[in-house]
Design an enzyme around this catalytic site. Structure first.
Site, mmCIF file in Angstrom:
data_model
loop_
_atom_site.group_PDB
_atom_site.id
_atom_site.type_symbol
_atom_site.label_atom_id
_atom_site.label_comp_id
_atom_site.label_asym_id
_atom_site.label_seq_id
_atom_site.Cartn_x
_atom_site.Cartn_y
_atom_site.Cartn_z
ATOM 1 N N HIS A 1 -37.822 -23.545 136.962
ATOM 2 C CA HIS A 1 -36.654 -23.430 136.089
ATOM 3 C C HIS A 1 -37.131 -23.447 134.647
ATOM 4 O O HIS A 1 -38.308 -23.690 134.373
ATOM 5 C CB HIS A 1 -35.648 -24.549 136.361
ATOM 6 C CG HIS A 1 -36.245 -25.926 136.352
ATOM 7 N ND1 HIS A 1 -36.922 -26.438 137.434
ATOM 8 C CD2 HIS A 1 -36.313 -26.876 135.398
ATOM 9 C CE1 HIS A 1 -37.353 -27.655 137.143
ATOM 10 N NE2 HIS A 1 -37.008 -27.941 135.908
ATOM 11 N N HIS B 1 -31.859 -28.107 140.071
ATOM 12 C CA HIS B 1 -33.205 -27.550 140.141
ATOM 13 C C HIS B 1 -34.000 -28.498 141.032
ATOM 14 O O HIS B 1 -34.396 -29.577 140.626
ATOM 15 C CB HIS B 1 -33.800 -27.397 138.739
ATOM 16 C CG HIS B 1 -32.982 -26.461 137.892
ATOM 17 N ND1 HIS B 1 -32.455 -26.831 136.680
ATOM 18 C CD2 HIS B 1 -32.577 -25.196 138.126
ATOM 19 C CE1 HIS B 1 -31.760 -25.802 136.200
ATOM 20 N NE2 HIS B 1 -31.819 -24.807 137.043
ATOM 21 N N TYR C 1 -26.095 -26.734 125.964
ATOM 22 C CA TYR C 1 -27.439 -27.233 126.279
ATOM 23 C C TYR C 1 -28.446 -26.234 125.727
ATOM 24 O O TYR C 1 -28.268 -25.023 125.868
ATOM 25 C CB TYR C 1 -27.569 -27.378 127.797
ATOM 26 C CG TYR C 1 -28.928 -27.798 128.274
ATOM 27 C CD1 TYR C 1 -29.478 -29.022 127.875
ATOM 28 C CD2 TYR C 1 -29.669 -26.980 129.116
ATOM 29 C CE1 TYR C 1 -30.723 -29.399 128.320
ATOM 30 C CE2 TYR C 1 -30.918 -27.360 129.565
ATOM 31 C CZ TYR C 1 -31.446 -28.573 129.161
ATOM 32 O OH TYR C 1 -32.690 -28.949 129.598
ATOM 33 N N HIS D 1 -40.862 -25.061 134.043
ATOM 34 C CA HIS D 1 -41.179 -26.304 134.735
ATOM 35 C C HIS D 1 -41.058 -26.157 136.243
ATOM 36 O O HIS D 1 -40.174 -25.470 136.727
ATOM 37 C CB HIS D 1 -40.162 -27.371 134.257
ATOM 38 C CG HIS D 1 -40.493 -28.771 134.656
ATOM 39 N ND1 HIS D 1 -39.520 -29.735 134.814
ATOM 40 C CD2 HIS D 1 -41.661 -29.378 134.927
ATOM 41 C CE1 HIS D 1 -40.087 -30.873 135.152
ATOM 42 N NE2 HIS D 1 -41.384 -30.691 135.236
ATOM 43 N N HIS E 1 -43.101 -31.193 122.330
ATOM 44 C CA HIS E 1 -42.159 -32.295 122.520
ATOM 45 C C HIS E 1 -42.502 -33.065 123.778
ATOM 46 O O HIS E 1 -43.136 -32.540 124.697
ATOM 47 C CB HIS E 1 -40.697 -31.853 122.487
ATOM 48 C CG HIS E 1 -40.324 -30.744 123.422
ATOM 49 N ND1 HIS E 1 -40.195 -30.926 124.772
ATOM 50 C CD2 HIS E 1 -40.052 -29.452 123.175
ATOM 51 C CE1 HIS E 1 -39.834 -29.777 125.324
ATOM 52 N NE2 HIS E 1 -39.753 -28.862 124.387
ATOM 53 N N GLU F 1 -33.792 -32.333 140.072
ATOM 54 C CA GLU F 1 -33.015 -32.507 138.848
ATOM 55 C C GLU F 1 -31.592 -31.975 139.021
ATOM 56 O O GLU F 1 -31.381 -30.774 139.118
ATOM 57 C CB GLU F 1 -33.696 -31.759 137.698
ATOM 58 C CG GLU F 1 -35.184 -32.078 137.545
ATOM 59 C CD GLU F 1 -35.874 -31.210 136.491
ATOM 60 O OE1 GLU F 1 -35.166 -30.527 135.719
ATOM 61 O OE2 GLU F 1 -37.109 -31.201 136.452
HETATM 62 FE FE LIG Z 1 -37.287 -29.804 134.833
#
Ligand SMILES: [Fe+2]
Length: 442
Positions: A372, A366, A351, A336, A293, A342
């Site tokens: 994370h 984050h 979520y 990530h 994605h 973020e």
């Molecule tokens: Fe992220």
């Protein structure tokens, strides 16, 4: 003569040069500043960009009002709003660095209006240099009655999570419900009423450039946030002679001035420096239709550029309902680390990377370069899921993502709803490596 500020019409479009009048013939035609304006109104320009900004980023509106703004301003005195913080406020919290998550901020006891109910979670950058942002939560239980506000420090992006807002601005009135957002330009006077008696939500205060729509690149001329779905209120005014206050946020401090009338007295206006609202359900998401994605930037609704290409002062990104169809793909957001910081919130639903622990009204941070990704349960489930088409429904998360590190406020660090066990959500991630190509999935 009097008129009431009830929500008038809404005008579609983003970045348009609008014109609107609450009384017939109130808007001068063919010029900005006639010798005498219709109805004895005063003409006044509100500049959201320097006069000389390039045409594409030049923002200003002409307001035709009962009194000029100098009459909505007297001698100021300093007031304290100790929970509304501005950058630079590095290390306001004593908490060490770390991934952070909170349950919702509780409502206060007693009558607290939208401005007094603002609680800053993070600050980034420097309000004096007009770069950076702050993430706030508002928890309000009372209308702003004869109390007005403007923010000289930045643009306010409001994300209601619980309860509607009725936002009365100089240019008109917007009703904003959860799953909608609105933006109030820097310097624009407003007040907020709470049709449901109380309201909670998130605010991005951007100290930098004005929010705009991201370029779509090869996506083409449609999808993501479409300009026609942004709505700007038609002119509406208050002709009200009552003792009133105007509170101003200016370089991180607050000042109040007392006047004898409503400053929301704009009878007609034209221009492109405007408040607007947007229904997040009209965002047309674009995603992978075979495998993998795209980066979450594919869901950017609005971006406030920094001047460096592709490097936002702040992006407003959503995670809306969508179909997941990718084959042979780990479908939740991947693990990530990021130079950007973020701040996330959840308006409704779940979520997909964190089905537990991140609840509507909650938030997570984050920060720059801190790792994370999906929690242990999420990883387990997604690694074994049947990959038929699946609708992720009845959900709406969002992110304020900034190029700058976000510093926790003392309020955020000591908030009782902070989840001290948040980092343990990754504790159950197992070592799968056992030297064989298949790995260990037992
Ligand atoms: Fe992220």
């Amino acid at each position: 003569m009097s008129a009431e500020t009830t929500p008038g019409g809404l005008m579609p479009g983003f970045g348009n040069d609008f014109e609107t009048e609450a009384l017939p013939g109130a808007l001068p035609q063919g010029q900005n500043s006639p010798q005498r304006c219709p109805y004895g109104l005063y003409a006044e320009q509100l500049s959201g960009s320097p006069f000389t900004a390039p045409r594409a980023t030049n923002e200003r509106s002409w307001l035709y009002r009962i009194r000029p703004s100098v009459k909505h301003s007297g001698r100021y005195k300093a007031v304290d709003l100790p929970l509304w913080k501005s950058g630079p406020a590095p290390f306001d919290s004593e908490l060490p660095i770390g991934q952070t998550r909170w349950d919702p901020v509780p409502y206060p006891d007693g009558a607290v209006d939208f401005i007094a109910g603002m609680r800053t979670m993070t600050t980034a950058g420097d309000v004096h240099g007009q770069a950076g942002m702050a993430s706030h939560i508002y928890v309000a239980t009372a209308d702003m009655q004869d109390a007005y506000f403007f923010n000289a420090d930045g643009e306010l992006l409001l994300v209601p999570q619980d309860g509607r807002l009725r936002v009365f601005t100089e240019l008109g009135v917007m009703d904003v419900a959860p799953l909608e957002i609105c933006v109030i330009p820097r310097g624009m006077v407003f007040r907020v009423e709470l049709p449901d008696g109380r309201a909670r939500g998130y605010v991005c205060e951007s100290y930098g450039a004005i929010f705009t729509l991201p370029d779509r690149g090869p996506i083409g001329a449609n999808c993501l946030a479409n300009p026609r779905d942004f709505k700007t209120p038609a002119a509406a005014f208050e002709d009200k002679e009552t003792p009133s206050t105007v509170t101003v946020k200016w370089c991180g401090r607050f000042y109040v001035t007392e006047i004898g009338h409503s400053p929301l007295d704009v009878v007609a206006w034209h221009g492109n420096y405007v408040p607007y609202k947007y229904d997040l359900r009209t965002f047309s998401p674009v995603g992978a239709i075979l495998f993998d994605h795209p980066d979450p930037s594919i869901f950017t609704v609005l971006t406030a550029p920094s001047g460096e290409p592709g490097t936002a002062n702040v992006d407003f990104v959503i995670f809306p309902p969508r179909w997941m169809v990718a084959e042979n793909t780990f479908r939740p957001p991947w693990y990530h680390r990021n130079i950007m910081s973020e701040f996330m919130g959840l308006i409704t639903g779940q979520y997909d990377a964190k089905e537990q622990g991140f609840i509507p009204g909650g938030m997570s941070l984050h920060n720059m370069m801190l790792p994370h990704g999906p929690d242990a349960d999420g990883f387990e489930k997604a690694s074994r899921a049947d990959l038929g088409p699946q609708k992720l429904d009845a959900t709406m998360a969002f992110m304020f993502e900034t190029r700058l590190p976000q510093h926790l406020t003392d309020f955020a660090g000591s908030l009782k709803t902070r989840q001290e066990d948040y980092v343990d959500c990754w504790a159950g991630l197992k070592k799968r490596f056992n030297g064989t190509p298949e790995g260990d999935w037992d």
